[in-house]
Design a protein around this motif. Structure first.
Motif, PDB file in Angstrom:
ATOM      1  N   GLU A  82       0.831  -1.208   0.000  1.00 28.74           N
ATOM      2  CA  GLU A  82       0.000   0.000   0.000  1.00 28.74           C
ATOM      3  C   GLU A  82       0.860   1.251   0.000  1.00 28.74           C
ATOM      4  N   THR A  83       1.900   1.260   0.821  1.00 26.53           N
ATOM      5  CA  THR A  83       2.803   2.402   0.899  1.00 26.53           C
ATOM      6  C   THR A  83       3.512   2.621  -0.428  1.00 26.53           C
ATOM      7  N   LYS A 111       1.254   4.368  -2.916  1.00 23.12           N
ATOM      8  CA  LYS A 111       0.994   5.780  -2.608  1.00 23.12           C
ATOM      9  C   LYS A 111       2.040   6.670  -3.254  1.00 23.12           C
ATOM     10  N   GLY A 169      -0.157   8.601  -6.223  1.00 20.54           N
ATOM     11  CA  GLY A 169      -0.873   9.497  -5.342  1.00 20.54           C
ATOM     12  C   GLY A 169      -1.950   8.750  -4.575  1.00 20.54           C
ATOM     13  N   SER A 170      -2.639   9.461  -3.742  1.00 20.90           N
ATOM     14  CA  SER A 170      -3.677   8.852  -2.926  1.00 20.90           C
ATOM     15  C   SER A 170      -5.028   8.960  -3.607  1.00 20.90           C
ATOM     16  N   LYS A 171      -6.021   8.312  -3.035  1.00 26.48           N
ATOM     17  CA  LYS A 171      -7.386   8.377  -3.565  1.00 26.48           C
ATOM     18  C   LYS A 171      -7.891   9.816  -3.519  1.00 26.48           C
ATOM     19  N   ASP A 196      -6.086  12.461  -3.993  1.00 28.74           N
ATOM     20  CA  ASP A 196      -5.495  13.152  -5.139  1.00 28.74           C
ATOM     21  C   ASP A 196      -6.247  12.842  -6.414  1.00 28.74           C
ATOM     22  N   GLU A 197      -6.760  11.612  -6.547  1.00 31.38           N
ATOM     23  CA  GLU A 197      -7.472  11.203  -7.758  1.00 31.38           C
ATOM     24  C   GLU A 197      -8.767  11.979  -7.921  1.00 31.38           C
TER      25      GLU A 197
END
Length: 142
Positions: free
Chosen positions: A127-128, A131, A135-137, A139-140
């Protein structure tokens, strides 16, 4: 029927679903069972199995420890009977068997906890690593 066909019959996918799934794996967010996509891991089954092994180890040791005291006085009370030797042999056999079960449960307890820990750490590491890539969710959505 070939071996491959038999395997497919026994373990193949039903209704287009997955052939087999780990008990600790569940479809990830936005995925359906049997559809490629994310898989969420939970350590619950592994941790629960480890706890069960620990409980079984404890109850097995309690039973093993009770065998000796439960047979105290039998030799004196039944002196001269051939069944005393047979009873002693059976008791020794059961003590050895219960000790083996106890030891195996102790080993399993640790192994199952290790699997839970390693799987959780692997999940976190993956998961890391993602990221940093996309990017993260949050950011999406921007």
């Amino acid at each position: 029927m070939s071996y491959s066909e038999r395997w497919q019959e026994l373990f193949g996918p039903a209704d287009g679903g997955p052939a087999m799934r780990l008990a600790s794996a569940s479809p990830g967010p936005g995925t359906n069972a049997g559809v490629s996509g994310g898989i969420n891991y939970t350590s619950g089954p592994w941790t629960s199995a480890s706890s069960t092994a620990a409980d079984l180890r404890t109850s097995t040791e309690t039973s093993r420890s009770a065998l000796g005291p439960g047979h105290e006085g039998v030799e004196a009370g039944a002196a001269g009977l051939s069944s005393v030797a047979a009873l002693k042999s059976v008791m020794t056999s059961w003590e050895e068997r219960l000790q083996s079960v106890r030891d195996e449960c102790e080993q399993l307890k640790g192994t199952l906890l290790t699997v839970a820990k390693e799987m959780g750490e692997t999940d976190t590491a993956i998961e890391t690593s993602f990221k940093g890539v996309g990017g993260s969710k949050a950011d999406e959505k921007r």
